[in-house]
Design an enzyme around this catalytic site. Sequence first.
Site, PDB file in Angstrom:
ATOM      1  N   ASP A 172      64.609 -26.293  11.075  1.00 52.32           N
ATOM      2  CA  ASP A 172      64.007 -26.114  12.294  1.00 52.32           C
ATOM      3  C   ASP A 172      63.930 -26.952  13.035  1.00 52.32           C
ATOM      4  O   ASP A 172      62.759 -28.078  13.545  1.00 52.32           O
ATOM      5  CB  ASP A 172      62.756 -25.606  12.603  1.00 52.32           C
ATOM      6  CG  ASP A 172      62.780 -24.754  14.095  1.00 52.32           C
ATOM      7  OD1 ASP A 172      62.917 -24.777  14.854  1.00 52.32           O
ATOM      8  OD2 ASP A 172      61.551 -24.366  13.796  1.00 52.32           O
ATOM      9  N   ASP A 217      69.012 -23.151  16.555  1.00 51.15           N
ATOM     10  CA  ASP A 217      68.547 -24.537  16.236  1.00 51.15           C
ATOM     11  C   ASP A 217      67.759 -24.021  14.628  1.00 51.15           C
ATOM     12  O   ASP A 217      66.505 -25.642  14.394  1.00 51.15           O
ATOM     13  CB  ASP A 217      67.207 -25.358  17.260  1.00 51.15           C
ATOM     14  CG  ASP A 217      66.979 -24.823  17.287  1.00 51.15           C
ATOM     15  OD1 ASP A 217      65.826 -23.143  17.252  1.00 51.15           O
ATOM     16  OD2 ASP A 217      65.113 -25.408  17.737  1.00 51.15           O
ATOM     17  N   GLU A 218      68.347 -23.536  14.121  1.00 52.05           N
ATOM     18  CA  GLU A 218      67.199 -22.635  12.937  1.00 52.05           C
ATOM     19  C   GLU A 218      68.819 -22.581  11.790  1.00 52.05           C
ATOM     20  O   GLU A 218      69.346 -21.520  12.049  1.00 52.05           O
ATOM     21  CB  GLU A 218      66.377 -22.057  12.815  1.00 52.05           C
ATOM     22  CG  GLU A 218      65.095 -22.858  14.038  1.00 52.05           C
ATOM     23  CD  GLU A 218      64.062 -21.366  13.927  1.00 52.05           C
ATOM     24  OE1 GLU A 218      63.363 -20.756  12.713  1.00 52.05           O
ATOM     25  OE2 GLU A 218      64.630 -20.496  14.918  1.00 52.05           O
TER      26      GLU A 218
END
Length: 128
Positions: free
Chosen positions: A10, A108-109
């Site tokens: 993350d 973003d993960e």
Amino acid sequence: MKERTYVCCDLKSFYASVECVERGLDPMTANLVVADPERTEKTICLAVSPAMKALGVPGRCRLFEIPKGIEYVIAPPRMKLYIDVSAEIYAVYLKYVSREDIHVYSIDEVFIDLSGYLKTYEMEAKQL
């Protein structure tokens, strides 16, 4: 049943971190918010830098909610840039693991199944 090992990556305050790096600023120390300055002070910040979070500023605040006295940079959102940077980071993952072992959760993960790689790289999940 064989035990599996997964890791979740993350990326920290992704939009704000990208904007800091683009400006040559350290995301951990620079005060930056990603928001559209063309809108009113009621506009919602898409992201705030880790330094702003450390000052108690929530990630999805409105501009007027940022405490007076905190100096900060406002970065207009640039979604294409964030997508491009995310793709560059994904390419780094692909240097070490197969596409089939990566589950993209958001820009973003990712979740990565490291089960088949720990022995290969002779590392624990945290090290890898």
